[in-house]
Design a protein around this motif. Structure first.
Motif, PDB file in Angstrom:
ATOM      1  N   LEU A  69      -2.467   5.830  -9.557  1.00 17.11           N
ATOM      2  CA  LEU A  69      -1.869   6.048  -8.235  1.00 17.11           C
ATOM      3  C   LEU A  69      -0.441   5.488  -8.223  1.00 17.11           C
ATOM      4  O   LEU A  69      -0.204   4.373  -8.690  1.00 17.11           O
ATOM      5  CB  LEU A  69      -2.698   5.325  -7.165  1.00 17.11           C
ATOM      6  N   LEU A  70       0.420   6.358  -7.834  1.00 16.90           N
ATOM      7  CA  LEU A  70       1.830   5.962  -7.826  1.00 16.90           C
ATOM      8  C   LEU A  70       2.211   5.518  -6.389  1.00 16.90           C
ATOM      9  O   LEU A  70       2.052   6.285  -5.448  1.00 16.90           O
ATOM     10  CB  LEU A  70       2.714   7.139  -8.262  1.00 16.90           C
ATOM     11  N   VAL A 118       5.286   4.365  -4.271  1.00 16.92           N
ATOM     12  CA  VAL A 118       6.755   4.366  -4.326  1.00 16.92           C
ATOM     13  C   VAL A 118       7.297   3.538  -3.159  1.00 16.92           C
ATOM     14  O   VAL A 118       6.947   3.798  -1.999  1.00 16.92           O
ATOM     15  CB  VAL A 118       7.301   5.796  -4.248  1.00 16.92           C
ATOM     16  N   GLU A 133       2.878  20.377  -3.203  1.00 17.86           N
ATOM     17  CA  GLU A 133       3.785  19.451  -2.516  1.00 17.86           C
ATOM     18  C   GLU A 133       3.979  19.852  -1.043  1.00 17.86           C
ATOM     19  O   GLU A 133       3.843  21.037  -0.699  1.00 17.86           O
ATOM     20  CB  GLU A 133       5.135  19.421  -3.223  1.00 17.86           C
ATOM     21  N   TRP A 150       4.496   4.689   0.995  1.00 22.48           N
ATOM     22  CA  TRP A 150       3.500   4.742  -0.086  1.00 22.48           C
ATOM     23  C   TRP A 150       2.239   5.402   0.421  1.00 22.48           C
ATOM     24  O   TRP A 150       2.077   5.625   1.608  1.00 22.48           O
ATOM     25  CB  TRP A 150       3.205   3.359  -0.650  1.00 22.48           C
ATOM     26  N   GLY A 153      -3.890   7.830  -8.154  1.00 22.08           N
ATOM     27  CA  GLY A 153      -3.204   8.875  -8.903  1.00 22.08           C
ATOM     28  C   GLY A 153      -3.211  10.231  -8.270  1.00 22.08           C
ATOM     29  O   GLY A 153      -2.614  11.176  -8.814  1.00 22.08           O
ATOM     30  N   TYR A 210      -2.047  11.135  -5.173  1.00 25.73           N
ATOM     31  CA  TYR A 210      -0.907  11.435  -4.319  1.00 25.73           C
ATOM     32  C   TYR A 210       0.312  10.681  -4.825  1.00 25.73           C
ATOM     33  O   TYR A 210       0.207   9.601  -5.416  1.00 25.73           O
ATOM     34  CB  TYR A 210      -1.184  11.046  -2.879  1.00 25.73           C
ATOM     35  N   LYS A 211       1.458  11.243  -4.493  1.00 20.51           N
ATOM     36  CA  LYS A 211       2.710  10.594  -4.797  1.00 20.51           C
ATOM     37  C   LYS A 211       3.699  10.952  -3.705  1.00 20.51           C
ATOM     38  O   LYS A 211       3.821  12.125  -3.331  1.00 20.51           O
ATOM     39  CB  LYS A 211       3.238  11.059  -6.151  1.00 20.51           C
ATOM     40  N   GLU A 218       7.809  10.307  -2.245  1.00 17.73           N
ATOM     41  CA  GLU A 218       9.148   9.843  -2.564  1.00 17.73           C
ATOM     42  C   GLU A 218      10.148  10.527  -1.640  1.00 17.73           C
ATOM     43  O   GLU A 218       9.893  11.618  -1.115  1.00 17.73           O
ATOM     44  CB  GLU A 218       9.495  10.108  -4.005  1.00 17.73           C
ATOM     45  N   ARG A 245       3.384  14.742  -2.954  1.00 21.34           N
ATOM     46  CA  ARG A 245       2.778  15.617  -3.991  1.00 21.34           C
ATOM     47  C   ARG A 245       1.313  15.259  -4.157  1.00 21.34           C
ATOM     48  O   ARG A 245       0.962  14.095  -4.320  1.00 21.34           O
ATOM     49  CB  ARG A 245       3.502  15.443  -5.324  1.00 21.34           C
TER      50      ARG A 245
END
Length: 983
Positions: free
Chosen positions: A10-11, A13, A51, A70, A76, A78-79, A81, A101
């Motif tokens: 999981l990212l 940001v 997206e 965030w 992992g 969803y992301k 930014e 995304r």
């Protein structure tokens, strides 16, 4: 599916942004809104992504700083930014955007919350709901192995990998090629729609020959791990190959056929079309007549095609068989053809023999002639084995004289094999002699023999003398005595295997060789010779002669042989006395034997006598020295007279002995004479008609006559014209050199084996022609076209059969199924006989040339050789490529009969045929006698009537000469008493 995508985390940001100065009044009231207020990504394939954008707006009265954003939810998946770099400071009314995304790593619903942190007092942490579902959407790949097989280079083959998408989402499948030969393969990405089954094509375009180093990796969806697919492929130089690559017929006799298979093998894994087979045609000896083209040759299939080699000339021959194949790289497949005209060839006669009925205990013989009848340039023929097959009913009763094996025959070489029938039981018998050779198309030959036996009374045989005593023979000298066998019984007596059983160390033998057998009828007898050769060392010798007879009590009769040899004082002159041929009423003159004392001391002669011989009464002493015993001084001699009565028919032999003091055993001089019962003789003639000629053409019908037949046909008009100009009354007929049937390809109805029958045997045209025959020239030309299909040239044998019963005197040959195939009406007693042999190879008939010449001359009168003349168009010493060696037998026959030979290599045969047609047959006025007659005993009859005038006897030429020539067709018989030498 969460575990499958565990490599992705999981990212989160953290976005630090500012839209304006951070130092603002704490009383300011900023307010942040998000559009949309929540995002539903719906269904997304695992490892795929979708997206969405979220807009943040400051709707308050003071500046807002958005610090970060965030996602709180599945690791992992969803992301988030910002779309622009910060700081993200929003003045009232301004905005900024976020990109979220969704890339699911697991299957099923995946809710989450987007968290946005700002410096607003009212809602420093804004939470925006996110939702989406992961779907296991990727293509299933099958099969996992592709085999392109073996294909010809420069060709193309495509195979496919099947892709199946069982989900409701489309997937992108991407193939990747790796390996040294990947440039020879083509594969492109494809999209597989939901629920779709689709093929991913892989194309193989080989340009290099060999096995391919290639691998295929298929990515079944975006971001999926590669699925390996095993790929095997091979490129061939040729898809179709010839087996063998070169078709070599080896050595084949001229006029024989050899058939070999030229095979095509499809070594690829794809069907190949063969459209045609053609020969270059550089040598007419090769041919093919294959049908069924075009054809499709399946993978691995082998298809054979027959190629025929019929050498029309001697020596090497070459050509090509060319196959046409549907192929970009090799549209033709050439197969070189090789052959050699001329090979060892086996001729055997007879192949079958019936010994008929024979007495039990006898031994009868037939001589089998084995000949290498190949051309002069052929190799040797080897007889490898001779074995008898067992008689299934009882003990084998046939055998043969041993032959040292292997036995090699050079070209035209021959050997005679003596085959015997020795019946040991009554009734029928059979046996087969199997011969193996290296001959062309005759590796194994079976000779069949038959016979039957009948029992008779046991033999009552008398042997004279019972002891053969050679007395004394000087060292180094030879002597001959005889033995007589006489049947004293009332039934016939079979005798056999008369031989020297013990030869005394090689000194005794039978000059005429062993006698294999014979039958002596009651009261009859016969004599044979036994020889002794004294060695130079001298000595005493004993041997034994053996005679087998049909007598269970005494089946074998032994005859002792004895001889002594040492240097003698007496020298006999002559060493033997031969009275020659005599008859009862014409005794030969007495002979004398002179004895000389060659020593330096006297010798005493005690007796002179005739010892036991074949017939003791036939020889007698005329001058017997007296007194009975006398002394012979050195250098002195005496003479003994001997008379021969010649009263016992056959050969008579007796020993003449002289007892002398220097010898322990009497000195012996052989006495030899032969008496004949025959006194009178008749020479028979038929006067020829000079205007009548019977002409028989014997034409070679073997396969090598391609060049010669047209020349013969073109010469026929000149032959017919010359005969018309001479006003010759002609009978003309054609037969072939073929004796045995060959195949249905031969014209005329006899399958190439006319065996003397006139051509065409099936009577599709007139067979016996005269000058009055309508369009005789054309018909004779057609009859000359006998085909080119036989194998062995037997011209002389064909002639003899053509002019022998039952053919010559029957309209139908009773031995064959074809109707009206006899030769009746051709041979006329009053006409001369001319035989013209035409062939490009010498004659291979079984008997000697002289046998056929004498036979033909006897057909027209033994002493009228000009009435039976042989001509030949045959090979001579001047060789050419289309002729098989020299025609020595034909040349010999022509010379013996006064005929001529034309070289078969000549371009024009007309000169010889003109000479045959215009040959002058003069009337015969001189009739030579076969033996000298007693004066006054000559009796001449013409057509059965005694003729005392109009003729004289000419002693100088031993001929009867007519002053009034008998008319044509007259039968002239001249009878006389054979002259006695003493008269």
């Amino acid at each position: 599916m969460t575990g499958r995508w565990s490599l992705l985390g999981l990212l989160a940001v953290v976005l630090v942004s500012g839209c304006a100065d951070r130092e603002r009044s704490s009383l300011a009231d900023g307010r942040l809104t998000a559009t949309p207020g929540g995002v539903d990504f719906a269904r997304v394939a695992i490892f795929d992504a979708r997206e969405s954008q979220i807009t943040l707006r400051n709707v308050g009265r003071a500046r807002i700083t958005v610090d970060e954003a965030w996602v709180e939810g599945p690791e992992g998946a969803y992301k988030a930014e910002f779309t622009h770099e910060g700081p993200h400071s929003l003045v009232p009314g301004s905005e900024c955007t976020l990109k979220v995304r969704f890339a699911p790593l697991a299957e099923g619903g995946l809710p989450a919350v987007l968290v946005i942190r700002s410096d607003t007092r009212i809602e420093p942490l804004m939470r925006i709901p996110l939702n989406g579902a992961g779907v296991d959407a990727w293509a299933r790949v099958s099969p996992r192995k592709l085999d392109f097989g073996r294909i010809e280079a420069d060709s193309t083959k495509s195979l496919g990998v099947t892709l199946e998408n069982p989900t409701d989402l489309p997937v992108m499948v991407t193939p990747k090629l790796v390996g040294a030969d990947k440039d020879e393969f083509v594969a492109e990405p494809v999209t597989v729609n939901p629920g779709e089954r689709k093929e991913l094509p892989i194309t193989f375009n080989p340009v290099r020959v060999g096995r391919k180093q290639i691998a295929l990796a298929v990515s079944p969806c975006h971001g999926c791990a590669d699925v390996p697919v095993q790929v095997t492929a091979e490129a061939l130089e040729r898809a179709v190959v010839a087996v063998p690559e070169v078709l070599d017929f080896g050595a084949v006799p001229v006029d024989r056929d050899a058939i070999k298979a030229s095979s095509l093998r499809n070594i690829s894994t794809e069907p190949v079309t063969v459209t045609s087979l053609m020969l270059d045609g550089t040598d007419a000896s090769f041919s093919q007549a294959n049908t069924g083209l075009p054809l499709v040759l399946q993978p691995g299939e082998v298809r054979g095609f027959e190629i025929r080699y019929s050498p029309g000339h001697m020596g090497p021959a070459t050509d090509r068989a060319v196959y046409s194949v549907v192929s970009k790289r090799h549209p033709t497949l050439p197969v070189p053809l090789r052959g050699f005209g001329g090979a060892s060839e086996l001729c055997v006669y007879p192949m079958m023999h019936d010994f008929q009925e024979q007495p039990l205990g006898s031994k009868v013989r037939v001589v089998v002639n084995v000949k290498n009848c190949g051309t002069d340039n052929a190799g040797p023929l080897t007889i490898n084995s001779l074995t008898w097959t067992a008689d299934p009913s009882a003990e084998l009763q046939f055998n043969h004289k041993p032959l040292a094996l292997p036995y090699t025959l050079p070209p035209n070489g021959e050997v005679n094999i003596e085959v015997y029938y020795e019946p040991t039981r009554e009734g029928a018998a059979s046996g087969s002699l199997v011969m193996t050779t290296n001959a062309f198309s005759a590796a194994t030959v079976q000779l069949d023999f038959f016979g039957r036996a009948k029992a008779h009374e046991p033999c009552d045989l008398t042997v004279t003398p019972q002891l053969v005593d050679f007395g004394t023979v000087p060292p180094g000298r030879g002597a001959v005595l005889g033995v007589k066998l006489e049947n004293k019984g009332t039934d016939l007596c079979p005798v056999k295997n008369i031989r020297v059983a013990r030869d005394g160390g090689g000194v005794f033998r039978m000059p005429g060789g062993d006698l294999f057998g014979g039958i002596i009828y009651p009261g009859e007898w016969f004599s044979f010779q036994v020889a002794f050769q004294a060695p130079f060392t001298g000595g005493d010798f004993a041997g034994e002669l053996q005679i087998e007879q049909y007598n269970p009590v005494t089946p074998v009769l032994p005859v002792p042989l004895t001889a002594h040899s040492e240097t003698t004082c007496l020298v006999a002159s002559p060493w033997f006395v031969d009275f020659g041929l005599a008859r009862k009423d014409c005794r030969p003159a007495p002979r004398e034997v002179n004895y000389l004392n060659a020593c330096t001391t006297p010798v005493t002669i005690s007796n002179v006598f005739i010892g036991p011989g074949t017939t003791d009464s036939e020889f007698t002493l005329l001058d017997n020295p007296a007194p009975p015993a006398f002394q012979l001084q050195p250098g002195e001699s005496f003479t003994v007279g001997v008379d021969y009565f010649a009263q016992v028919a056959g050969m008579n032999l007796s020993p003449l002995f002289v007892d002398s003091s220097d010898l322990p055993i009497p000195l012996m001089v052989p006495l030899i004479g032969e008496s004949s019962k025959k006194v009178e003789k008749t020479d028979a003639f038929v006067q020829q008609d000079v205007s009548k000629v019977d002409v028989l053409f014997v034409v070679d019908n073997t396969a090598s006559m391609v060049e010669e037949h047209p020349r013969l046909v073109s010469a026929i008009p000149s032959f017919v014209d010359a005969a018309r100009n001479k006003a010759v009354d002609l009978n003309m007929a054609v037969t072939t050199t073929g004796i045995s049937a060959v195949s249905g390809a031969c014209p005329g109805g006899a399958l190439g084996g006319e065996a003397g029958r006139f051509f065409p045997v099936d009577n599709t045209r007139q067979r016996i022609l005269t000058l009055a025959t309508p369009d005789v020239t054309t018909v004779l030309q057609q009859n000359m076209q006998v085909g080119q299909c036989a194998q062995v040239e037997q011209g002389f044998e064909a002639m003899r059969r053509a002019l022998t019963s039952p053919l010559v005197n029957n309209a139908d040959d009773p031995r064959t199924p074809l109707p009206n195939d006899g030769n009746q009406g051709f041979l006329r007693d009053a006409a001369a006989l001319v035989v013209v042999f035409v062939g490009d190879e010498d004659d291979h008939s079984p008997d000697a040339v002289s046998t056929y010449v004498q036979w033909a001359q006897q057909r027209k009168g033994e002493n009228q050789p000009q009435r039976a003349t042989f001509f030949a168009i045959a090979p001579t010493k001047t060789a050419c490529a289309t002729a098989g060696g020299a025609g020595t037998r034909y040349a010999d026959a022509a010379a013996q009969t006064g005929g001529e030979v034309l070289n078969v290599c000549a371009s024009d045969y007309a000169p010889l045929l003109k000479q045959v047609a215009s040959k002058a047959f003069s009337a015969q006025d001189r009739f030579p006698l076969s033996e000298e007659p007693d004066a006054g005993t000559v009796v001449v009859t013409v057509n059965g009537t005694a003729t005392t005038s109009g003729w004289t006897y000419d002693a100088a030429s031993n001929s009867v000469v007519f002053s009034v020539v008998p008319p044509p067709g007259s039968r002239v018989n001249i009878t006389y008493r054979r002259a006695c030498a003493n008269d």
